[in-house]
Write a protein that holds these residues in place. Sequence first.
Motif, mmCIF file in Angstrom:
data_model
loop_
_atom_site.group_PDB
_atom_site.id
_atom_site.type_symbol
_atom_site.label_atom_id
_atom_site.label_comp_id
_atom_site.label_asym_id
_atom_site.label_seq_id
_atom_site.Cartn_x
_atom_site.Cartn_y
_atom_site.Cartn_z
ATOM 1 N N SER A 290 0.805 -1.212 0.000
ATOM 2 C CA SER A 290 0.000 0.000 0.000
ATOM 3 C C SER A 290 0.840 1.266 0.000
ATOM 4 C CB SER A 290 -0.931 -0.024 1.207
ATOM 5 O OG SER A 290 -0.195 -0.363 2.353
ATOM 6 N N GLY A 291 2.151 1.109 -0.115
ATOM 7 C CA GLY A 291 2.985 2.304 -0.056
ATOM 8 C C GLY A 291 3.259 2.867 -1.430
ATOM 9 N N SER A 292 3.331 4.188 -1.518
ATOM 10 C CA SER A 292 3.760 4.790 -2.766
ATOM 11 C C SER A 292 5.253 4.992 -2.664
ATOM 12 C CB SER A 292 3.031 6.114 -2.959
ATOM 13 O OG SER A 292 3.291 6.939 -1.838
ATOM 14 N N ALA A 293 5.914 5.338 -3.797
ATOM 15 C CA ALA A 293 7.360 5.471 -3.807
ATOM 16 C C ALA A 293 7.803 6.425 -2.712
ATOM 17 C CB ALA A 293 7.796 5.982 -5.171
ATOM 18 N N GLY A 294 8.782 5.977 -1.907
ATOM 19 C CA GLY A 294 9.319 6.851 -0.879
ATOM 20 C C GLY A 294 8.554 6.794 0.427
ATOM 21 N N SER A 295 7.357 6.265 0.451
ATOM 22 C CA SER A 295 6.623 6.186 1.719
ATOM 23 C C SER A 295 6.881 4.831 2.357
ATOM 24 C CB SER A 295 5.133 6.392 1.482
ATOM 25 O OG SER A 295 4.626 5.272 0.808
ATOM 26 N N VAL A 296 6.541 4.728 3.651
ATOM 27 C CA VAL A 296 6.760 3.463 4.339
ATOM 28 C C VAL A 296 5.532 2.579 4.126
ATOM 29 C CG1 VAL A 296 7.070 2.393 6.594
ATOM 30 C CG2 VAL A 296 8.230 4.545 6.057
ATOM 31 N N PRO A 297 5.734 1.358 3.632
ATOM 32 C CA PRO A 297 4.578 0.484 3.418
ATOM 33 C C PRO A 297 3.955 0.083 4.753
ATOM 34 C CG PRO A 297 6.611 -0.734 3.096
ATOM 35 C CD PRO A 297 7.013 0.695 3.316
ATOM 36 N N ARG A 298 2.681 -0.225 4.741
ATOM 37 C CA ARG A 298 1.993 -0.641 5.966
ATOM 38 C C ARG A 298 1.709 -2.138 5.898
ATOM 39 N NH1 ARG A 298 0.843 4.174 8.912
ATOM 40 N NH2 ARG A 298 1.928 5.720 7.665
ATOM 41 N N ALA A 299 1.803 -2.764 7.053
ATOM 42 C CA ALA A 299 1.572 -4.216 7.091
ATOM 43 C C ALA A 299 0.098 -4.522 6.852
ATOM 44 C CB ALA A 299 2.002 -4.767 8.449
ATOM 45 N N ASP A 300 -0.126 -5.531 6.053
ATOM 46 C CA ASP A 300 -1.486 -5.947 5.713
ATOM 47 C C ASP A 300 -1.464 -7.476 5.641
ATOM 48 O OD1 ASP A 300 -3.815 -6.681 4.481
ATOM 49 O OD2 ASP A 300 -3.527 -5.457 2.683
ATOM 50 N N TYR A 301 -2.187 -8.121 6.545
ATOM 51 C CA TYR A 301 -2.097 -9.587 6.642
ATOM 52 C C TYR A 301 -3.292 -10.302 6.008
ATOM 53 C CZ TYR A 301 1.356 -8.080 10.054
ATOM 54 O OH TYR A 301 2.416 -7.469 10.669
ATOM 55 N N ARG A 302 -4.097 -9.567 5.224
ATOM 56 C CA ARG A 302 -5.281 -10.180 4.611
ATOM 57 C C ARG A 302 -4.918 -11.416 3.805
ATOM 58 N NH1 ARG A 302 -7.186 -7.993 0.353
ATOM 59 N NH2 ARG A 302 -5.318 -6.723 0.232
ATOM 60 N N ALA A 303 -3.803 -11.353 3.118
ATOM 61 C CA ALA A 303 -3.444 -12.450 2.215
ATOM 62 C C ALA A 303 -2.243 -13.227 2.751
ATOM 63 C CB ALA A 303 -3.161 -11.914 0.824
ATOM 64 N N LEU A 304 -2.262 -13.459 4.054
ATOM 65 C CA LEU A 304 -1.168 -14.217 4.680
ATOM 66 C C LEU A 304 -1.256 -15.693 4.293
ATOM 67 C CD1 LEU A 304 0.974 -14.990 6.780
ATOM 68 C CD2 LEU A 304 -0.744 -14.746 8.549
ATOM 69 N N PRO A 305 -0.256 -16.192 3.550
ATOM 70 C CA PRO A 305 -0.287 -17.611 3.192
ATOM 71 C C PRO A 305 0.332 -18.483 4.281
ATOM 72 C CG PRO A 305 1.433 -16.444 1.954
ATOM 73 C CD PRO A 305 0.898 -15.493 2.975
ATOM 74 N N ARG A 306 -0.200 -19.691 4.424
ATOM 75 C CA ARG A 306 0.367 -20.630 5.394
ATOM 76 C C ARG A 306 0.338 -22.027 4.767
ATOM 77 N NH1 ARG A 306 -4.585 -18.322 6.585
ATOM 78 N NH2 ARG A 306 -6.185 -19.921 6.791
ATOM 79 N N VAL A 307 1.415 -22.745 4.944
ATOM 80 C CA VAL A 307 1.485 -24.090 4.358
ATOM 81 C C VAL A 307 1.934 -25.086 5.415
ATOM 82 C CG1 VAL A 307 2.522 -25.545 2.581
ATOM 83 C CG2 VAL A 307 2.062 -23.138 2.079
ATOM 84 N N THR A 308 1.177 -26.151 5.539
ATOM 85 C CA THR A 308 1.602 -27.293 6.356
ATOM 86 C C THR A 308 2.158 -28.315 5.382
ATOM 87 O OG1 THR A 308 -0.151 -26.856 7.948
ATOM 88 C CG2 THR A 308 0.841 -29.051 8.003
ATOM 89 N N PHE A 309 3.445 -28.653 5.586
ATOM 90 C CA PHE A 309 4.131 -29.481 4.588
ATOM 91 C C PHE A 309 3.988 -30.971 4.863
ATOM 92 C CE2 PHE A 309 5.901 -25.307 4.164
ATOM 93 C CZ PHE A 309 6.054 -25.157 2.789
ATOM 94 N N THR A 310 2.748 -31.380 5.178
ATOM 95 C CA THR A 310 2.473 -32.809 5.193
ATOM 96 C C THR A 310 2.339 -33.257 3.738
ATOM 97 O OG1 THR A 310 0.198 -32.088 5.498
ATOM 98 C CG2 THR A 310 1.303 -33.020 7.437
#
Length: 491
Positions: A363-383
Amino acid sequence: MTEPELVDVVVVGLGVGGEEVAGRLAEAGLSVVGVERDLVGGECPYWGCIPSKMMIRAANALAEARRVDGLAGTAQVQPDWAPVAKRIREEATDTWDDTVAVRRFTDRGGRFVRGSGRLDGPGRVRVGDQVFQARHGIVLGTGTRPSVPPIDGLADTPYWTNHQAIEVEQLPESLLVLGGGAIGLELAQVFARFGVRVTVVEALDRVLAVEEPEASEVAAAALRADGVQIHTGVRAERVEHDGTRFTLHGDGGAEFTAERLLVVTGRRAHLEELGLNSVGVDAAQRFLPVDDRLRVTDGIWAVGDVTGEGAFTHIAMYQAAIVIADVLAQARQTNAGPDASGTASVVGGAMGAASSLGASGSSGSAGSVPRADYRALPRVTFTDPEVGAVGLTERQARDRGINVQVGFTKLGSSTRGWIHQVGDEGFIKLIADADQGVLIGATSVGPAGGEVLSALVVAVHAAVPLSQLRHMIYAYPTFHRAIEDALRNLR
Ligand SMILES: Cc1cc2nc3c(=O)[nH]c(=O)nc-3n(C[C@H](O)[C@H](O)[C@H](O)COP(=O)(O)OP(=O)(O)OC[C@H]3O[C@@H](n4cnc5c(N)ncnc54)[C@H](O)[C@@H]3O)c2cc1C
């Protein structure tokens, strides 16, 4: 009293997140002290992701060889743990020695201090007798340690955590795994495939309880097919060790015995060790609360598992990029002030790095600090099959009052699943917000469940309209083509 030494940044804990922050800030020209009490690199390379995935790679090779019968002739499989232990010792961990990792950090320009760091008032970190005053900030990347439940008798036994399970040279004949989460299931399947008699005991009513119930079912069935006994809904009440064997007593009179007991019941951040009270932060919390720039309080950032935003290496790395951009932005601001004399070279270095780092997150534009966004946090169980998931589960979405649509398809009904035949267990489950017309969650279970997930992560992350997802071209005959079926089934 020791006179504090003035530096730009102090990073406490050089695990995945801390090492990345410390190294990149040092490369940017800041004077950075990195403090680590154990091994630089942290849990992931020595007792986590990397060695466990080497074990899984080996165990899956055995499983594939066992699938030759009926598909391609016959194969005789003779498991041997020795090459796995050797690979972990020699290739992954250097026999749990971090000399190379320390050099990797100091070569980037950082100064390494071995010891336990603790906050000692605003801007100050104490490591033994040394005290550092941080001009631009302090970053806490202290991670988590195994959370061991207060079960009667357990503390007095030689139980294993992930450390002993990863370091094992000689496999036991039998193993009790207390905890049916991702780590418990991954290790249970590995050991079972190498011939260990494995029993998983889980207090909740299903394994992988944070994921979709269908994923729990497939994973449990796969482990059972490997010979693992799974007992859910059993609370451990007492543990005994008679010198050679463990006995675990559960509620309702359940009793299990094995040569070894592995406790994998979650992880805990040890905030009480960090001196947080000296900077006015409550240490009596489970994790360190942070804002969307990973700031804990003025001049203090946190990164990785300690933030409680998801115990994954990719979260630590994602957060590290934000912390780096934010610290550099702060440094630039401080140095641009009226009192910036004599710091021109550092300013130049820091600013250069800030722009080369892009500071250009979602969500950051050039030069700005991006903000954390966990909506699309992937998780994998490697069974085997892998369980990949992103965003919300169906339950979570419904609990939020979202107008939910669910699309489901079994992998075996796709062309590729049918071709794959043995070992094709799995499915795609999509969770859509019907009002917005986008995916807000997805689960991909299958032989390549974690890889197929990437398309779904993009869809959730970028809120790709369902209409566009339906009109994409999916290569034939891939596993990911099943996404098309699941989209068709959304209702
Ligand atoms: C068995 C297992 C398998 C895993 N598999 C995966 C996987 O496949 N994929 C994935 O994404 N994640 C996986 N993880 C999780 C991953 O290892 C962690 O998310 C990652 O290591 C977090 O990094 P971190 O920097 O937050 O903390 P850590 O790696 O825990 O590092 C923290 C460091 O801080 C140090 N420290 C703590 N307190 C202090 C102090 N006061 N002073 C100085 N030093 C201190 C510690 O010694 C440690 O080295 C796995 C974990 C385990 C246990």
